[in-house]
Design an enzyme around this catalytic site. Structure first.
Site, mmCIF file in Angstrom:
data_model
loop_
_atom_site.group_PDB
_atom_site.id
_atom_site.type_symbol
_atom_site.label_atom_id
_atom_site.label_comp_id
_atom_site.label_asym_id
_atom_site.label_seq_id
_atom_site.Cartn_x
_atom_site.Cartn_y
_atom_site.Cartn_z
ATOM 1 N N ASP A 1 38.760 45.804 40.066
ATOM 2 C CA ASP A 1 39.271 44.819 39.414
ATOM 3 C C ASP A 1 40.283 45.251 38.478
ATOM 4 O OD1 ASP A 1 39.223 41.959 38.263
ATOM 5 O OD2 ASP A 1 37.255 41.830 38.817
ATOM 6 N N ASP B 1 43.453 40.244 38.064
ATOM 7 C CA ASP B 1 42.624 39.054 37.330
ATOM 8 C C ASP B 1 43.912 38.390 36.570
ATOM 9 O OD1 ASP B 1 40.067 38.413 35.665
ATOM 10 O OD2 ASP B 1 41.664 38.768 33.950
ATOM 11 N N GLU C 1 44.050 36.375 41.575
ATOM 12 C CA GLU C 1 43.453 35.219 40.979
ATOM 13 C C GLU C 1 44.793 34.452 40.321
ATOM 14 O OE1 GLU C 1 40.267 33.838 37.501
ATOM 15 O OE2 GLU C 1 41.778 35.478 37.218
HETATM 16 C C1 GLC Z 1 39.503 35.921 34.922
HETATM 17 C C2 GLC Z 1 38.306 36.429 35.141
HETATM 18 C C3 GLC Z 1 37.099 35.942 34.253
HETATM 19 C C4 GLC Z 1 37.642 36.380 32.791
HETATM 20 C C5 GLC Z 1 39.213 36.240 32.428
HETATM 21 C C6 GLC Z 1 39.722 36.922 31.547
HETATM 22 O O1 GLC Z 1 39.742 34.556 34.908
HETATM 23 O O2 GLC Z 1 37.686 36.443 36.564
HETATM 24 O O3 GLC Z 1 35.758 36.348 34.361
HETATM 25 O O4 GLC Z 1 36.863 35.877 31.770
HETATM 26 O O5 GLC Z 1 39.870 36.274 33.555
HETATM 27 O O6 GLC Z 1 39.807 38.019 31.692
#
Ligand code: GLC
Length: 592
Positions: A117, A218, A275
């Site tokens: 990640d 992320d 994401e």
């Molecule tokens: C992304 C992650 C989440 C986290 C956020 C801040 O959305 O999937 O779990 O809280 O980023 O890093």
């Protein structure tokens, strides 16, 4: 002339197909691990890397070949590892750096790649860079973050962070504030600073050189900010405005993303999945042939129960039709430019069974139907731990049982907006991220076989006696065995090529099904046509393929021979004239 055009099209198509096949991740099936909740090997109530190692044989048996590991770097765990204090080392609560090396090696031996990640929109406030920045905001590390002066004791603007409250935190010196899109312990990095970008590329290459398969990336759409105003029209009683519009996919982000890809992922032929919500018209920049990433996650069908304001305690009243439309739109838009990353669950989502299926209907049929609908889509599927056994949401007794910062914040916001405490708890049961984060259910033993400790960091769902890996392994008709069959179909059956690379052709409801509750599509290539038909509801339904074919796909379809491939009832019924009768929550995969 037409012939020549046709030839040219065919050549382009076959070049495209060849390119598709060169990308190793396209035929992969990914399994996401939330390390804190997967398997505790040390007996302290928290999952760890040695726990993951001990379950590699299970994952091999299941048939997946990429493991996405949520952050295991050093972190104070305010946001469970998404607040990183040191990008180069494993957090002691998860084990050692050597444990991680061993995991990469052991996975490799079993033909699996590790996907780490990558959290680079922000660091933890405990990161050395931020600590240095606090000491000297004017110094070099001050430029690693976003510091701004407030005015008259007020923050530089009135934007709300994603996790609630102001997006600005005072540093207790004059009028100085720093920006945080998420929790205040997660200061945002300043990507405008070349030194920051270089540090990040170096770190990414450090991991890629270790032989990992790539990264899930992320919150990457947030790295470019457009923070020019001091006041935004408030959209809540807190006088604040949702920050998303000013910090997501802002013009100029392309340069940062391209640079990162060119310096790191592309030379390593890495799998990357970002994401980031991308509108269809910009998808090509993100995942086209020269895109910044190989895939992006689409939220349109998983966040179907979240209103635009992101206030998820308010239900959206979505319908199966909305879900189908969003899912197919996502598939077709993605197909035009690149490769998809279908998923139903992750660590930010409640369990898909609770989201999509009425509580009284949750069980083997609905779970295997959802699995089928999703694992036969076009794209690399991402399965979240526990999804393969049909894990469900958990009812917690009190707010204190929740760990997630965002859930606790939503509860208070709901109550602030006049919702009763009972309803606010109900919203958490429906939507809290902790529903997906509770311990994995391995067996009927203490703590579902997750930990020997008396207490686990989040509660274990009491339904573990019925829903657990060990039990489902023994039952041939279980959600687990069904998932295993679906994975095998994609990875090693004679249908694998069609399921991975074939086109997806939706069967429109007006054409084929009598009811909105049927979601069905073809997967087809030059050699085969597969039908995937799912009854998304608790009543019997009919799907008339003749009508579907006339309306949508190919009038020349031969309906005579139908080769059954997989069916959760094991007794598919056809009426003459190509009408498929579906039991409640039945799913069927067959070759036509
Ligand atoms: C992304 C992650 C989440 C986290 C956020 C801040 O959305 O999937 O779990 O809280 O980023 O890093």
């Amino acid at each position: 002339m037409e012939d020549r055009m046709e030839n040219k099209n065919e050549m382009t198509r076959s070049r495209k197909e060849a390119a598709d096949r060169a990308d190793w991740w396209k035929s992969a099936v990914v399994y996401q691990i939330y390390p804190k909740s997967f398997q505790d090997s040390s007996g302290n109530g928290f999952g760890d890397i040695r726990g993951i190692l001990s379950r590699l044989d299970y994952l091999t048996w299941l048939g997946v070949n990429v493991l996405w590991i949520c952050p295991i770097y050093r972190s104070p765990m305010v946001d469970n590892g998404y607040d990183i204090a040191d990008y180069y080392h494993v957090d002691p609560s998860f084990g050692t750096d050597e444990d991680l090396d061993e995991l990469i090696r052991e996975a490799e031996k079993r033909g699996m790649k590790i996907l780490m990640d990558l959290v680079v929109n922000h660091t933890s406030d405990q990161h050395a860079w931020f600590q240095e920045a606090l000491k000297d905001p004017e110094g070099p590390y001050g430029k690693y973050y976003i510091f701004r002066k407030g005015k008259d004791g007020k923050a530089p603007d009135n934007l709300r962070s994603y996790f609630g409250g102001s997006a600005w935190e005072p540093v207790g010196r004059g009028d100085l504030y720093y920006f945080h899109a998420f929790a205040k312990e997660q200061p945002d990095l300043n990507w405008e600073n070349e030194a920051v970008r270089e540090e990040i590329s170096r770190m990414v290459n450090y991991w890629l050189d270790k032989g990992i398969g790539g990264f899930r990336i992320d919150a990457i759409g947030n790295i470019k900010k457009n923070l020019t105003r001091s006041y935004y029209e408030p959209d809540g009683e807190d006088g604040l405005a949702y920050a998303g519009a000013w910090i997501q996919n802002q013009p100029g982000i392309e340069d940062f993303l391209r640079e990162l890809d060119e310096k790191t992922f592309r030379p390593h032929n890495s799998m990357t999945v970002a994401e980031v919500g991308v509108p269809a018209e910009r998808l090509e920049d993100f995942i086209g042939e020269n895109g910044f990433f190989r895939m992006v996650f689409d939220f349109s069908y998983t966040d179907i129960d979240v209103p635009e304001t992101a206030e998820w305690y308010v239900p959206t009243g979505w319908t199966v039709k909305d879900f189908r439309n969003n899912l197919f739109r996502s598939q077709l838009d993605t197909r035009k430019v690149g490769w998809a990353a279908p998923y139903l669950e992750n660590h930010d989502q409640p369990r898909s069974l609770n989201k999509y299926i009425p509580e009284e209907d949750i069980g083997y049929y609905s779970a295997s139907m959802l699995g089928t609908l999703f694992l036969c889509l076009r794209g690399t599927p991402f399965i979240y731990q526990g999804q393969e056994i049909g894990m469900t949401n958990i009812r917690m007794d009190s707010l204190a049982d929740y760990d997630d910062v965002a859930s606790v914040d939503q509860y208070h916001r709901a109550v602030q907006h006049g919702i009763s405490r009972e309803e606010a708890m109900e919203a958490l049961y429906r939507r809290s991220r902790d529903n997906g984060r509770i311990p994995m259910q391995w067996s009927g033993k203490r703590n579902a076989g997750f930990s020997e400790n008396e207490k686990t960091w989040l509660k274990v769902n009491p339904n573990y006696l019925n829903i657990n890996v060990e039990k489902e392994m023994e039952e041939p008709e279980s959600v687990l065995h069904f998932y295993r069959k679906l994975i095998a179909l994609r990875r090693e059956s004679e249908y694998a090529d069609t399921l991975v690379y074939g086109e997806l052709v939706p069967i429109c409801p007006e054409g084929g099904a009598e009811s909105e509750d049927v979601i069905a599509y073809f997967r087809e290539d030059a050699g085969r046509r597969l039908l995937v038909a799912c009854n998304f509801g608790g009543k019997e339904q009919k799907l008339s393929l003749d009508a579907a074919v006339v309306n949508g796909a190919d009038a020349a379809l031969q309906m005579r021979e139908k080769q059954m491939i997989l069916d959760n009832y094991g007794k598919t019924r056809w009426e003459k004239d190509g009408i498929l009768c579906l039991h409640p929550y039945e799913c069927v995969i067959c070759e036509l």
